[in-house]
Design an enzyme around this catalytic site. Structure first.
Site, PDB file in Angstrom:
ATOM      1  N   SER A 135       9.806   7.039  -3.427  1.00 35.42           N
ATOM      2  CA  SER A 135       9.786   5.673  -3.342  1.00 35.42           C
ATOM      3  C   SER A 135      11.155   5.325  -4.184  1.00 35.42           C
ATOM      4  CB  SER A 135       8.547   5.014  -4.046  1.00 35.42           C
ATOM      5  OG  SER A 135       8.633   3.923  -4.638  1.00 35.42           O
ATOM      6  N   LYS A 162      11.116   5.401   1.139  1.00 33.30           N
ATOM      7  CA  LYS A 162      10.487   3.805   0.815  1.00 33.30           C
ATOM      8  C   LYS A 162      11.424   3.255   0.065  1.00 33.30           C
ATOM      9  CE  LYS A 162       6.815   2.602  -2.202  1.00 33.30           C
ATOM     10  NZ  LYS A 162       5.334   2.428  -2.446  1.00 33.30           N
ATOM     11  N   LYS A 164      12.016  -0.280  -2.244  1.00 38.67           N
ATOM     12  CA  LYS A 164      11.675  -1.642  -2.861  1.00 38.67           C
ATOM     13  C   LYS A 164      12.387  -2.761  -2.294  1.00 38.67           C
ATOM     14  CE  LYS A 164       8.427   0.146  -5.301  1.00 38.67           C
ATOM     15  NZ  LYS A 164       6.809  -0.429  -5.344  1.00 38.67           N
ATOM     16  N   ASP A 189       8.530  -1.665   0.686  1.00 36.41           N
ATOM     17  CA  ASP A 189       7.548  -2.128  -0.255  1.00 36.41           C
ATOM     18  C   ASP A 189       8.050  -3.307  -1.065  1.00 36.41           C
ATOM     19  OD1 ASP A 189       5.294  -2.572  -1.985  1.00 36.41           O
ATOM     20  OD2 ASP A 189       5.586  -0.571  -2.977  1.00 36.41           O
ATOM     21  N   GLU A 214       4.673  -2.493   3.397  1.00 32.55           N
ATOM     22  CA  GLU A 214       3.510  -2.233   2.296  1.00 32.55           C
ATOM     23  C   GLU A 214       3.802  -3.714   1.334  1.00 32.55           C
ATOM     24  OE1 GLU A 214       4.099   0.731  -0.373  1.00 32.55           O
ATOM     25  OE2 GLU A 214       2.565   0.343  -1.658  1.00 32.55           O
ATOM     26  N   ASP A 239      -1.530  -2.274  -0.365  1.00 29.61           N
ATOM     27  CA  ASP A 239      -1.458  -1.676  -1.554  1.00 29.61           C
ATOM     28  C   ASP A 239      -2.479  -2.618  -2.839  1.00 29.61           C
ATOM     29  OD1 ASP A 239      -1.062  -0.616  -4.176  1.00 29.61           O
ATOM     30  OD2 ASP A 239       1.259  -0.434  -3.898  1.00 29.61           O
ATOM     31  N   LYS A 263      -4.397   4.570  -3.713  1.00 30.74           N
ATOM     32  CA  LYS A 263      -4.037   5.074  -5.340  1.00 30.74           C
ATOM     33  C   LYS A 263      -5.240   5.239  -5.862  1.00 30.74           C
ATOM     34  CE  LYS A 263       0.385   2.636  -5.587  1.00 30.74           C
ATOM     35  NZ  LYS A 263       1.105   1.547  -6.359  1.00 30.74           N
ATOM     36  N   GLY A 291       1.751   6.103  -5.517  1.00 34.01           N
ATOM     37  CA  GLY A 291       1.851   6.879  -6.585  1.00 34.01           C
ATOM     38  C   GLY A 291       2.181   5.819  -7.649  1.00 34.01           C
TER      39      GLY A 291
HETATM   40  O1  OSB Z   1       3.965  -0.246  -5.489  1.00 35.87           O
HETATM   41  O2  OSB Z   1       3.775   1.540  -4.828  1.00 35.87           O
HETATM   42  C1  OSB Z   1       3.882   0.869  -5.801  1.00 35.87           C
HETATM   43  C2  OSB Z   1       5.016   2.538  -8.922  1.00 35.87           C
HETATM   44  C3  OSB Z   1       4.316   1.727 -10.029  1.00 35.87           C
HETATM   45  C4  OSB Z   1       3.764   0.741  -9.391  1.00 35.87           C
HETATM   46  C5  OSB Z   1       3.600   0.401  -8.109  1.00 35.87           C
HETATM   47  C6  OSB Z   1       4.233   1.361  -7.327  1.00 35.87           C
HETATM   48  C7  OSB Z   1       4.986   2.300  -7.752  1.00 35.87           C
HETATM   49  C8  OSB Z   1       5.833   3.046  -6.684  1.00 35.87           C
HETATM   50  C9  OSB Z   1       6.378   4.412  -7.367  1.00 35.87           C
HETATM   51  O3  OSB Z   1       6.259   2.602  -5.530  1.00 35.87           O
HETATM   52  C10 OSB Z   1       5.588   5.542  -6.627  1.00 35.87           C
HETATM   53  C11 OSB Z   1       5.863   6.900  -7.276  1.00 35.87           C
HETATM   54  O4  OSB Z   1       7.009   7.417  -7.044  1.00 35.87           O
HETATM   55  O5  OSB Z   1       4.910   7.164  -7.965  1.00 35.87           O
HETATM   56 MG    MG Z   2       3.341  -0.441  -3.476  1.00 36.70          MG
END
Ligand code: OSB
Ligand code: MG
Length: 369
Positions: A135, A162, A164, A189, A214, A239, A263, A291
């Site tokens: 991510s 992924k 953002k 995402d 996402e 999510d 999660k 995560g």
């Molecule tokens: O939206 O998935 C998410 C991290 C913190 C809070 C929300 C998200 C995330 C990540 C990071 O996308 C995922 C990771 O590498 O732990």
């Molecule tokens: Mg997310």
């Protein structure tokens, strides 16, 4: 297991690089670490909450408050025969999933260690390795600024990327990526940054062969997501909107999504994560493990839950080297061919390093029966 002692810590670790999403940038990560002692055995758990109430209403401060004033009093001195007895014992506490998850995880670790087995096997895991993606946070320089991190992840074998997105940094990222990497699995995402007024954007995104998008819409919505899912071909993954197995059932039955990001922290622990996995499997909906920059303990729990058979898509659980300057648990998880090994040691399969735990502890509470 008779719960004799519980320790609750606020622990802060530093990411190797800042991470930016549609709600801001951060580098210091504040999680809550719980230690439980029962029957002469120790279990560890992690609440991967945040410092700010932007992704979830919870912060590390609300998490510590709910543990100290409500969850610890409900379980200290109690004799639980199975970790699955925790959720009913704390059900009348609404919300606060990270507080519940931290204790729940410690009980799974403790029970597995007491039996000399792995948490993965106790949960019903069937895989020896789990598929892993990365991510990547937003970068001020747009797609060009992301390229070194994408190339590094692909060279390491990660199975999907992924990215953002946020308004103003969305279609250009998908377009740039597809021009450069026509075949690589890509997902986006949005962390709830859009509304149904952005439908034309999501219709255009259908052209980029995305694995999924996402959480495009509001954190507390499944109705508008159902409208959006009917209008686009790209699968929607939820999510933020999913806090329980019941939420997952409703979202899937309503057509609000076709995929769910599970999660452990967001749903209140491994017990509920397993139930959510089961609900999705009954409906034939693929899931993957999300995560929240877990430390070594939470990362091990993510790997354990991702070993269940319904986790058929690569998750956000990457190798330890992508995260912290120093972590509190050993050994680290190493990625190989885009997969992480499910630990074979007892419990979660990682050990807390006492000296590091002390050094990164900001505050600590101790409770005895
Ligand atoms: O939206 O998935 C998410 C991290 C913190 C809070 C929300 C998200 C995330 C990540 C990071 O996308 C995922 C990771 O590498 O732990
Ligand atoms: Mg997310």
């Amino acid at each position: 297991m008779k719960i004799e002692r519980i320790e609750v810590r606020h622990v802060r670790l530093r990411l190797k690089a800042p991470f930016e999403t549609s709600f801001g940038s951060k580098q210091d990560i504040d999680h809550v670490i719980v230690r439980v002692d029962a029957d002469g055995v120790t279990g560890w758990g992690e609440g991967a909450c945040q410092a700010t109430p932007y992704y979830s209403p919870d912060t590390y401060q609300t998490t510590i408050h709910i543990l100290k004033d409500f969850i610890v009093p409900a379980v200290l001195g109690q004799d639980l025969s199975w970790p699955g007895e925790l959720p009913p014992a704390v059900r009348k506490i609404r919300g606060h999933p990270y507080a519940k998850a931290a204790l729940d995880m410690a009980l799974w670790d403790l029970e597995a260690r007491r039996r000399g087995v792995t948490v993965a096997s106790l949960l019903g895991g069937t895989r020896r390795r789990i598929e892993s993606g990365v991510s990547l946070g937003l970068e001020a320089g747009g797609f060009d600024a992301l390229r070194p991190a994408i190339d590094k992840a692909l060279a390491a074998g990660y199975k999907r990327i992924k990215l953002k997105i946020k308004p103003g940094q969305d279609e250009a990222l998908a377009k740039g990526f597809r021009q450069q990497y026509p075949k690589t699995a890509l997902m986006l995402d949005a962390n709830s940054a859009y509304t149904l007024a952005d439908l034309p954007l999501f219709e255009r995104l259908d052209a980029y062969d995305l694995m999924m998008i996402e959480q495009p819409l509001a954190h507390d919505d499944i109705i508008d997501h159902a409208t959006l899912q009917k209008a686009v071909r790209t699968p929607i993954c939820l999510d933020e909107s999913i806090h329980s197995a019941a939420d997952g059932r409703k979202a899937l039955d309503l057509g609000a999504c076709r995929i769910i990001n599970i999660k452990v922290g967001r749903v209140g622990g491994l017990s509920e994560a397993k139930r959510l996995h089961d609900v999705c499997a009954e409906r034939g909906a693929p899931v993957w493990c999300g995560g929240q920059h877990e430390f070594g303990i939470g990362r091990a729990a993510n790997v354990a839950i991702a070993s269940l058979p319904g986790f058929t898509l690569p998750g956000d659980v990457s190798g330890s080297d992508r995260y912290y300057v120093e972590d509190i648990a050993e050994p680290p998880f190493y990625v190989q061919d885009g997969t992480l090994p499910v630990p074979t040691g007892p419990g979660l399969g990682v050990e807390v390093v006492p000296e590091r735990l002390e050094r990164f502890t900001v505050s600590k509470l101790e409770f005895r029966a």
